[in-house]
Design a protein around this motif. Structure first.
Motif, PDB file in Angstrom:
ATOM      1  N   ALA A 251       0.852  -1.192   0.000  1.00 29.54           N
ATOM      2  CA  ALA A 251       0.000   0.000   0.000  1.00 29.54           C
ATOM      3  C   ALA A 251       0.883   1.236   0.000  1.00 29.54           C
ATOM      4  O   ALA A 251       1.720   1.417   0.880  1.00 29.54           O
ATOM      5  CB  ALA A 251      -0.912   0.008   1.222  1.00 29.54           C
ATOM      6  N   ALA A 252       0.687   2.083  -1.029  1.00 32.86           N
ATOM      7  CA  ALA A 252       1.444   3.326  -1.134  1.00 32.86           C
ATOM      8  C   ALA A 252       0.587   4.337  -1.889  1.00 32.86           C
ATOM      9  O   ALA A 252      -0.226   3.967  -2.746  1.00 32.86           O
ATOM     10  CB  ALA A 252       2.765   3.098  -1.857  1.00 32.86           C
ATOM     11  N   ASN A 253       0.751   5.591  -1.586  1.00 35.03           N
ATOM     12  CA  ASN A 253      -0.016   6.640  -2.245  1.00 35.03           C
ATOM     13  C   ASN A 253       0.664   7.029  -3.555  1.00 35.03           C
ATOM     14  O   ASN A 253       1.394   8.023  -3.647  1.00 35.03           O
ATOM     15  CB  ASN A 253      -0.167   7.840  -1.313  1.00 35.03           C
ATOM     16  N   VAL A 254       0.404   6.199  -4.567  1.00 38.58           N
ATOM     17  CA  VAL A 254       0.958   6.374  -5.902  1.00 38.58           C
ATOM     18  C   VAL A 254      -0.178   6.330  -6.919  1.00 38.58           C
ATOM     19  O   VAL A 254      -1.320   5.984  -6.585  1.00 38.58           O
ATOM     20  CB  VAL A 254       1.995   5.273  -6.217  1.00 38.58           C
ATOM     21  N   GLU A 255       0.132   6.669  -8.168  1.00 40.21           N
ATOM     22  CA  GLU A 255      -0.912   6.748  -9.194  1.00 40.21           C
ATOM     23  C   GLU A 255      -1.411   5.378  -9.632  1.00 40.21           C
ATOM     24  O   GLU A 255      -2.619   5.123  -9.665  1.00 40.21           O
ATOM     25  CB  GLU A 255      -0.387   7.509 -10.414  1.00 40.21           C
ATOM     26  N   ASN A 256      -0.496   4.492  -9.978  1.00 35.63           N
ATOM     27  CA  ASN A 256      -0.878   3.209 -10.568  1.00 35.63           C
ATOM     28  C   ASN A 256      -1.382   2.238  -9.508  1.00 35.63           C
ATOM     29  O   ASN A 256      -0.858   2.179  -8.392  1.00 35.63           O
ATOM     30  CB  ASN A 256       0.303   2.585 -11.296  1.00 35.63           C
ATOM     31  N   ARG A 257      -2.379   1.471  -9.886  1.00 37.54           N
ATOM     32  CA  ARG A 257      -2.912   0.448  -8.988  1.00 37.54           C
ATOM     33  C   ARG A 257      -1.871  -0.625  -8.689  1.00 37.54           C
ATOM     34  O   ARG A 257      -1.777  -1.125  -7.569  1.00 37.54           O
ATOM     35  CB  ARG A 257      -4.156  -0.181  -9.628  1.00 37.54           C
ATOM     36  N   ASP A 258      -1.063  -0.957  -9.692  1.00 35.02           N
ATOM     37  CA  ASP A 258      -0.108  -2.055  -9.533  1.00 35.02           C
ATOM     38  C   ASP A 258       1.059  -1.832 -10.486  1.00 35.02           C
ATOM     39  O   ASP A 258       0.854  -1.654 -11.678  1.00 35.02           O
ATOM     40  CB  ASP A 258      -0.805  -3.381  -9.861  1.00 35.02           C
ATOM     41  N   THR A 259       2.279  -1.825  -9.976  1.00 37.41           N
ATOM     42  CA  THR A 259       3.481  -1.713 -10.799  1.00 37.41           C
ATOM     43  C   THR A 259       4.424  -2.854 -10.461  1.00 37.41           C
ATOM     44  O   THR A 259       4.825  -3.020  -9.311  1.00 37.41           O
ATOM     45  CB  THR A 259       4.217  -0.377 -10.560  1.00 37.41           C
ATOM     46  N   MET A 260       4.748  -3.649 -11.465  1.00 33.55           N
ATOM     47  CA  MET A 260       5.742  -4.715 -11.326  1.00 33.55           C
ATOM     48  C   MET A 260       6.758  -4.489 -12.437  1.00 33.55           C
ATOM     49  O   MET A 260       6.453  -4.689 -13.618  1.00 33.55           O
ATOM     50  CB  MET A 260       5.098  -6.093 -11.446  1.00 33.55           C
ATOM     51  N   GLN A 261       7.969  -4.061 -12.057  1.00 32.13           N
ATOM     52  CA  GLN A 261       8.938  -3.676 -13.078  1.00 32.13           C
ATOM     53  C   GLN A 261      10.369  -3.950 -12.651  1.00 32.13           C
ATOM     54  O   GLN A 261      10.732  -3.801 -11.480  1.00 32.13           O
ATOM     55  CB  GLN A 261       8.799  -2.185 -13.407  1.00 32.13           C
ATOM     56  N   VAL A 262      11.146  -4.377 -13.616  1.00 30.02           N
ATOM     57  CA  VAL A 262      12.593  -4.499 -13.476  1.00 30.02           C
ATOM     58  C   VAL A 262      13.228  -3.687 -14.591  1.00 30.02           C
ATOM     59  O   VAL A 262      12.885  -3.859 -15.767  1.00 30.02           O
ATOM     60  CB  VAL A 262      13.049  -5.968 -13.580  1.00 30.02           C
ATOM     61  N   SER A 263      14.135  -2.793 -14.226  1.00 27.86           N
ATOM     62  CA  SER A 263      14.867  -1.993 -15.204  1.00 27.86           C
ATOM     63  C   SER A 263      16.356  -2.269 -15.048  1.00 27.86           C
ATOM     64  O   SER A 263      16.875  -2.277 -13.929  1.00 27.86           O
ATOM     65  CB  SER A 263      14.596  -0.496 -14.993  1.00 27.86           C
ATOM     66  N   LEU A 264      17.017  -2.510 -16.168  1.00 24.64           N
ATOM     67  CA  LEU A 264      18.440  -2.835 -16.167  1.00 24.64           C
ATOM     68  C   LEU A 264      19.209  -1.825 -16.996  1.00 24.64           C
ATOM     69  O   LEU A 264      18.715  -1.354 -18.031  1.00 24.64           O
ATOM     70  CB  LEU A 264      18.666  -4.224 -16.765  1.00 24.64           C
ATOM     71  N   MET A 265      20.416  -1.495 -16.563  1.00 25.32           N
ATOM     72  CA  MET A 265      21.286  -0.584 -17.293  1.00 25.32           C
ATOM     73  C   MET A 265      22.668  -1.186 -17.440  1.00 25.32           C
ATOM     74  O   MET A 265      23.317  -1.543 -16.449  1.00 25.32           O
ATOM     75  CB  MET A 265      21.376   0.758 -16.560  1.00 25.32           C
ATOM     76  N   GLY A 266      23.105  -1.336 -18.683  1.00 24.10           N
ATOM     77  CA  GLY A 266      24.444  -1.814 -18.980  1.00 24.10           C
ATOM     78  C   GLY A 266      25.193  -0.798 -19.808  1.00 24.10           C
ATOM     79  O   GLY A 266      24.615   0.189 -20.283  1.00 24.10           O
ATOM     80  N   ASN A 267      26.482  -1.025 -20.033  1.00 26.07           N
ATOM     81  CA  ASN A 267      27.262  -0.048 -20.783  1.00 26.07           C
ATOM     82  C   ASN A 267      27.029  -0.115 -22.284  1.00 26.07           C
ATOM     83  O   ASN A 267      27.436   0.779 -23.028  1.00 26.07           O
ATOM     84  CB  ASN A 267      28.757  -0.193 -20.457  1.00 26.07           C
ATOM     85  N   LYS A 268      26.317  -1.165 -22.760  1.00 24.83           N
ATOM     86  CA  LYS A 268      25.973  -1.260 -24.179  1.00 24.83           C
ATOM     87  C   LYS A 268      24.476  -1.197 -24.432  1.00 24.83           C
ATOM     88  O   LYS A 268      24.050  -1.084 -25.586  1.00 24.83           O
ATOM     89  CB  LYS A 268      26.524  -2.566 -24.767  1.00 24.83           C
ATOM     90  N   GLY A 269      23.685  -1.301 -23.385  1.00 25.30           N
ATOM     91  CA  GLY A 269      22.234  -1.267 -23.561  1.00 25.30           C
ATOM     92  C   GLY A 269      21.529  -1.467 -22.243  1.00 25.30           C
ATOM     93  O   GLY A 269      22.145  -1.805 -21.225  1.00 25.30           O
TER      94      GLY A 269
END
Length: 346
Positions: A251-269
């Protein structure tokens, strides 16, 4: 072994909603022959509904009386370690729901039991079996992202405190959103990063919303007996120099009802995984890459299929006991850091 003989430990929602129906999809490769639950009537009800020949009021009785090749463990987290070790010692391969256990010590005991028994122990991190994760892994293994040095993990619900089960009971679960939904995204990130070992973990938990009455998008919860956190935030530095930032909440006061996300950052992409979108620089041009087709197969279905195939052909399952111990170390360290107000160094 021509057909895998399966036993189910626990007759709750994850068993009836994910494990049982997906074993049934395996056709001639697997057959559910028994189910056990401390609530004997519940075990009987599920057995009759799903044409399971035998039911029991304890998994020990089931293991003693029925010849099994493998079991699925679908009980509250507090009972994972004991059930898994008992099944392994009885000669069964084990698919145990996440998280691995309540403590690192338990996870290590499970790992040791699997090694001693010479049986497979794998965990129910079903997101890593989804087609977009598999596609991202192929790009990563092909060198398209280069060195992945940073990740961001989110598993946040606006008002998604479960109004059923024991998800808000710390004694039975060990924690709240971190070990229920956050651990799925954490495992997915670790899997794609090659499961690096943690070096430093810093965590903070909050209980600001779950312990008071409010609007529930997943039903009403027992706020008066709410004993878990409703949000965990953390940062992990790995021994290979990579970092990961985590946010997870029931429970958090955010816009989206549900967020499930993984974001990755590499030196080529880099990439966002859900849905899959990749970001690169090629030929002096910044490009975004999105797949136009991915197979439509659920994570639970693919997980069960690969577990059955592993048991039949002897190939190592995708999720290993060693990885289970690593993620348990991170979870325990996040809670310890939140409790002490200090970073945990390994």
């Amino acid at each position: 072994m021509s057909k895998l003989r399966i036993g189910i430990i626990g007759a709750g929602g994850i068993a009836t909603g994910a494990h049982i129906p997906n074993y049934k999809k395996q056709g001639d490769k697997a057959e559910i022959v028994a189910i056990a639950d401390v609530a004997l009537e519940r075990a009987k009800e599920v057995a009759e509904k799903h044409d399971i020949p035998q039911f029991f009021g304890s998994y020990q009785e089931m293991l003693d009386k029925v010849e099994l090749d493998a079991v699925s463990i679908c009980v509250p987290n507090k009972f994972h370690a004991e059930a898994a070790i008992t099944a392994l010692e009885a000669g069964c391969h084990v698919l145990c729901e996440k998280p691995p256990a309540m403590t690192v010590e338990e996870a290590e005991q499970m790992q040791n039991a699997a090694e001693k028994a010479g049986k497979f122990l794998t965990y129910g991190f079903h997101y890593r079996y989804q087609p977009n994760v598999s596609a991202a892994k192929r790009f990563i293994d092909g060198g398209e992202f280069g060195d992945i040095y940073s990740a961001r993990v989110q598993a946040i619900r606006r008002r998604g405190i479960p109004g059923w089960g024991v998800f808000t009971n710390k004694e039975l679960q060990g924690g709240g959103p971190l070990i229920d939904i956050g651990i799925h995204m954490l495992d997915t990130a670790l899997f794609l990063m090659g499961y690096p070992e943690p070096e430093v973990v810093l965590g903070k938990t909050h209980q600001r919303i779950g312990n008071r009455q409010g609007v529930g998008l997943l039903g009403e919860w027992d706020w008066e007996n709410y004993t878990v956190e409703d949000m965990t935030v953390g940062m992990i530095i790995f021994k290979n120099g990579a970092s990961l930032v985590l946010e997870t909440a029931f429970a958090a006061n955010v816009e989206n009802r549900d967020t499930m996300q993984v974001s990755l950052m590499g030196n080529k992409g880099g990439a966002d995984i859900f849905p899959l979108k990749m970001y690169q620089e090629k030929h002096d041009t910044l490009i975004d890459v999105t797949p136009v087709f991915l197979p439509e197969v659920g994570g639970h279905e693919r997980e069960i299929q690969m577990f059955v195939d592993s048991c039949l052909n002897g190939a190592q399952p995708l999720s290993t006991p060693q990885q289970g111990t690593i993620i348990q170390k991170i979870v325990e360290a996040l809670y310890k850091s939140a409790e002490t107000g200090k970073a945990v160094q390994f």
